[in-house]
Design a protein around this motif. Structure first.
Motif, short mmCIF file in Angstrom:
data_model
loop_
_atom_site.label_atom_id
_atom_site.label_comp_id
_atom_site.label_asym_id
_atom_site.label_seq_id
_atom_site.Cartn_x
_atom_site.Cartn_y
_atom_site.Cartn_z
N GLY A 36 0.77 -1.24 0.00
CA GLY A 36 0.00 0.00 0.00
C GLY A 36 0.80 1.28 0.00
N MET A 37 2.07 1.24 -0.34
CA MET A 37 2.92 2.45 -0.36
C MET A 37 2.91 3.03 -1.78
N TYR A 38 1.78 3.62 -2.18
CA TYR A 38 1.57 4.05 -3.56
C TYR A 38 2.43 5.26 -3.92
N LYS A 39 2.65 6.16 -3.00
CA LYS A 39 3.49 7.32 -3.27
C LYS A 39 4.94 6.90 -3.52
N ASP A 40 5.39 5.93 -2.75
CA ASP A 40 6.75 5.40 -2.97
C ASP A 40 6.84 4.70 -4.32
N CYS A 41 5.77 4.00 -4.67
CA CYS A 41 5.73 3.36 -6.00
C CYS A 41 5.89 4.41 -7.09
N GLU A 42 5.17 5.50 -6.95
CA GLU A 42 5.22 6.56 -7.95
C GLU A 42 6.62 7.14 -8.06
N TRP A 43 7.28 7.34 -6.89
CA TRP A 43 8.63 7.92 -6.91
C TRP A 43 9.61 6.99 -7.61
N TRP A 44 9.55 5.69 -7.30
CA TRP A 44 10.48 4.74 -7.91
C TRP A 44 10.20 4.58 -9.41
N LEU A 45 8.95 4.64 -9.80
CA LEU A 45 8.62 4.56 -11.22
C LEU A 45 9.20 5.74 -11.99
N HIS A 46 9.20 6.92 -11.37
CA HIS A 46 9.73 8.12 -12.02
C HIS A 46 11.25 8.06 -12.17
N GLN A 47 11.92 7.19 -11.38
CA GLN A 47 13.37 7.07 -11.49
C GLN A 47 13.79 6.27 -12.73
N LEU A 48 12.83 5.56 -13.31
CA LEU A 48 13.13 4.75 -14.49
C LEU A 48 12.80 5.51 -15.77
N ASP A 49 13.56 5.24 -16.82
CA ASP A 49 13.41 5.95 -18.09
C ASP A 49 12.27 5.33 -18.90
N GLU A 50 11.17 6.05 -18.99
CA GLU A 50 9.98 5.53 -19.68
C GLU A 50 10.24 5.33 -21.16
N GLU A 51 11.03 6.20 -21.78
CA GLU A 51 11.29 6.09 -23.22
C GLU A 51 12.02 4.79 -23.55
N CYS A 52 12.93 4.36 -22.65
CA CYS A 52 13.63 3.10 -22.88
C CYS A 52 12.64 1.93 -22.91
N PHE A 53 11.64 1.98 -22.05
CA PHE A 53 10.65 0.90 -22.01
C PHE A 53 9.82 0.87 -23.29
#
Length: 817
Positions: free
Chosen positions: A553-570
């Protein structure tokens, strides 16, 4: 007989020019006619050698490509040995680097059973174990031996036959009363994929589509063969191989493979001496010119000579002899064609004599059983014709467009086009050679480690975690003691490829245990420890860590870690998978594969049943795709089917799924929609390996928003992808082939949708016809009885009535559930 015609008789080769002219100033002059006629080609040996050297460089017969193949082959060899009970050695041109990018990938593998050591002297036998003693008679052909069974240091004879009742199908009694080995003491391949022709050392692949794979099972002796003593003391005027190289080759010992001499009366019990490791070592140390010489000889043998009696192995032997008898100054760039001619002349002398000496055991004739008088006459005519026409024989080499390159010497435009095409083929081949190591790493992890440990633990997660920890210890120990004779650095570099997957698996299973722990301190301690190993798991570890955060249930932490990854690479880096074999995976878009820098590929993410606590709800369906299918134990444990019993998804799809569910929890609906569009985009460009899973997940997102018709379209696409032919690429049993396509969680998603529509009475926000599935923004008429099914017209309602009649009656009896 057609085969008896020489190349000249068939008119395949042009006449050699009587007057030699220089083409130095004409080769790249633009001409209106792109094809230079054969009779306008000219001959200058040194100039032609330099030109051919540069062409071979451009098509991929260069040091960079060769070293890449050799480096990656060593990694794959170490990984395969670590994950199996047989020691693995990759042989042949595909792994020696003696191939060009346009050549088919023929795989030659030597697998050695180290449980039964081969000895040359009875004093080397060990107590309390079996070994194999080399024996020879006066009439035993050179290069061949028999293997006498030795038990407790005593050679076994016919009087001991009763002691080996269970091994009679592998043993025989020879004419001197010795118990000798007739076949392998263990059966490495029992399925229909492989078969071994009689008196052939290689186990050949069958039903393997376009892949040609030969696996030679062998036993190994750690000492130098007595029959090859002459090679160690041979006089070498040009110091090749060097003294250090000779000493190194001597330490490699030799293999014995199941092949009798074709003319021997004891062909069934004879084994051939193989010094493949020494040959591979010599091939690894060829100079660039020597390597190119061998490449050209192989091209000529395949496309111009094309005779069954002369193989690439004969040309390799020929090359070794020529190098040994030549000065290093002879192997210069401008003497390449001269070296090729020397090899052809030596082969011609051997053919005329009918004797091709083994490089290490010169008394062994490699032509035995291959070249009779008729084939010798044909071979002599063909080789003499090549020597007559010389350089122009390359006109008829089809592979790698060599013949077109020769014709293009008078046309710069054509030459440039060929160069561009060769560069494209070269880049593709270089990419696939590098990704082959990733594929081997995933194969060893998924089949040799993950599935075996999970089956061993029998569902006990604590036992499973201990097993993973033990394997990590084995990897560290193996790094300190080299595998298959490679260096510490090569062993460590190869086995370190397994560590990210091991760390991720360990951390995710510990996290799944921690979530259920009632003791907060223990739970937090385990989660923190898991975080450390998740960080070592690279991308898949990062994504699984985010999945753990979402589960608690740590959704804010999920959001922060997702932002650390490069979406364009995916979005644009290619997806790569080895947990299942789908024939149509090869249709992935080339532009996403070849143009990827630094081999940044995304592998799939898998969840075992023990990790169900940390899996997002959308992916739990995949864990039960086998629901409703009955299989035998043999099919369930098949290495190529084990992925059916765990949730598997592409890394890029999993990233956007995590983003979707996280943003949904945070009520960021626009970003949520963007994540769903990215999943659809990846499916559109075919940058997804588990396309059925991606479609199912996309259907789940639509269903959760009550967009039922869009969900149904995605599920229909998922079933279309999972057709039985596509999924049967590596399935061997008939029962599994018939049931393979049923392993699709779309059926479970469909059950949920049907329940929501008929019983939970949750209507779709998109109005659609239950017959033709046409969608409408406006409300459309409902069935007057059940008040659920909708139809765009009376015609559709009548057409659907046969199906709807029974459902309508049942639904009317259940107003609420």
């Amino acid at each position: 007989m057609e085969k008896c015609k020489t190349l000249m008789c068939r008119g395949l080769l042009p006449k050699r020019q009587t007057q030699k002219k220089s083409c130095k100033d004409k080769r790249h002059v633009p001409r209106s006619n792109q094809e230079a006629p054969a009779n306008q080609l000219c001959y200058d040996e040194e100039d032609d050698s330099v030109w051919l050297f540069e062409i071979l460089d451009s098509i991929g017969a260069n040091d960079d490509y060769r070293k890449t193949i050799q480096r990656e082959s060593i990694k794959q060899e170490i990984l395969e040995t670590f994950g199996g009970y047989l020691t693995c050695y990759y042989m042949g041109g595909t792994f020696e680097g003696a191939v060009t990018p346009d050549e088919p990938n023929d795989i030659d593998v030597m697998k050695c059973d180290e449980m039964f050591p081969v000895i040359q002297d009875i004093s080397e036998a060990k107590m309390n174990c079996c070994s194999l003693l080399i024996v020879q008679e006066l009439d035993t052909p050179d290069g061949y031996v028999k293997l006498q069974l030795v038990y407790n240091g005593i050679p076994c004879t016919s009087t001991d036959w009763h002691r080996f009742i269970g091994m009679h199908k592998y043993l025989k009694i020879d004419r001197f009363g010795r118990i000798v080995l007739f076949d392998f003491l263990m059966e490495p391949y029992k399925d229909d994929l492989f078969s071994r022709p009689k008196n052939k050392p290689a186990v050949k692949s069958e039903k393997y589509y376009d892949l040609n794979m030969d696996t030679v099972i062998s036993y190994r002796c750690k000492t130098w063969p007595k029959e090859a003593q002459e090679w160690l003391s041979r006089k070498r005027h040009h110091c090749w191989p060097s003294t250090d190289m000779i000493q190194e080759l001597q330490t490699l010992g030799f293999f014995v493979v199941r092949k009798g001499h074709p003319f021997s009366p004891e062909i069934d019990v004879e084994w051939r001496i193989s010094l493949s490791l020494q040959e591979r070592k010599l091939m690894f140390n060829l100079t660039d010119v020597q390597h190119k010489c061998y490449i050209v000889l192989k091209m000529l043998n395949r496309d111009v000579i094309n005779l069954e009696c002369i193989t690439t192995y004969h040309w390799k032997t020929c090359l070794f002899y020529v190098i040994e008898e030549s000065s290093s100054n002879d192997w210069e760039k401008n003497k390449l064609w001269h070296c090729i001619i020397r090899c052809i002349k030596l082969m011609l002398r051997w053919v005329k004599r009918g004797f091709c000496p083994n490089y290490f055991i010169p008394r062994e004739n490699l032509f035995d059983g291959r070249m009779n008088a008729s084939w010798r006459l044909i071979s002599v005519n063909v080789l003499e014709e090549i020597l007559n026409v010389r350089f122009e024989c390359l006109l008829f080499v089809k592979r790698n467009n060599i013949g077109d390159y020769v014709r293009s010497r008078g046309s710069s435009d054509w030459y440039k086009w060929l160069q561009l095409n060769s560069k494209k083929v070269y880049n593709e081949a270089l990419y696939y050679k590098n990704t082959a190591t990733i594929e081997k790493t995933l194969h060893v992890f998924n089949t040799a480690i993950l599935e075996q440990l999970f089956n061993l633990a029998n569902g006990n997660v604590v036992h499973f975690v201990k097993c993973i920890w033990n394997v990590l210890g084995c990897i560290q120990h193996a790094c300190s003691s080299p595998i298959t004779g490679h260096t510490h650095y090569e062993t460590k570099q190869s086995l370190s490829l397994l560590l990210p997957y091991m760390y991720t698996c360990l951390a995710s299973n510990v996290s799944a245990m921690a979530i259920h722990n009632q003791n907060c301190q223990v739970r937090d301690f385990l989660l923190f420890g898991s975080f450390i190993y998740f960080r070592g798991g690279k991308l898949s570890g990062h994504l699984k860590f985010i999945s753990v955060l979402y589960a608690i249930g740590m959704y804010k932490d999920c959001e922060w870690w997702l932002h650390q990854l490069d979406e364009e690479c995916f979005k644009y880096n290619p997806s790569f998978c080895n947990c299942r074999y789908i024939k149509s995976d090869s249709t992935m878009a080339y532009e996403y594969i070849i143009n990827t820098s630094n081999l940044k590929v995304f592998t799939c993410v898998s969840f075992l049943p023990t990790e169900i606590a940390i899996i997002p709800n959308a992916l739990i369906f995949e864990m039960f795709r086998h629901f409703g299918i009955s299989l035998t134990h043999e099919d369930k444990t098949n290495a190529y089917c084990c992925w059916h019993y765990r949730a598997v998804v592409d890394c890029n799809i999993f990233f956007f799924l995590l983003k979707y569910v996280t943003k949904e929890k945070l009520r960021c609906f626009q970003e949520c929609e963007n994540a769903r569009l990215c999943i659809a985009f990846l499916l559109f460009v075919k940058n997804v390996r588990h396309r059925d899973v991606a479609n199912n997940l996309l259907a789940w997102t639509f269903r959760s928003n009550y967009k039922t018709p869009l969900a149904l379209m995605c599920l229909a696409k998922s079933w279309e992808i999972s057709n039985s032919w596509d999924l049967c690429f590596m399935i061997f049993t008939d029962e599994m082939k018939q049931k393979q396509y049923q392993f699709n969680s779309a059926k479970l998603h469909m059950l949920v949708i049907l329940y929501s529509i008929w019983y939970a009475r949750k209507p779709s926000i998109i109005h659609f016809c239950f017959q033709c599935f046409s969608m409408s923004e406006e409300k459309i008429p409902k069935c007057s009885r059940c008040k659920i099914s909708t139809y765009c017209s009376k015609r559709c309602q009548i057409a659907n009535w046969k199906k709807h009649k029974r459902v309508c009656k049942i639904v009317r009896n259940y107003h609420t559930v």
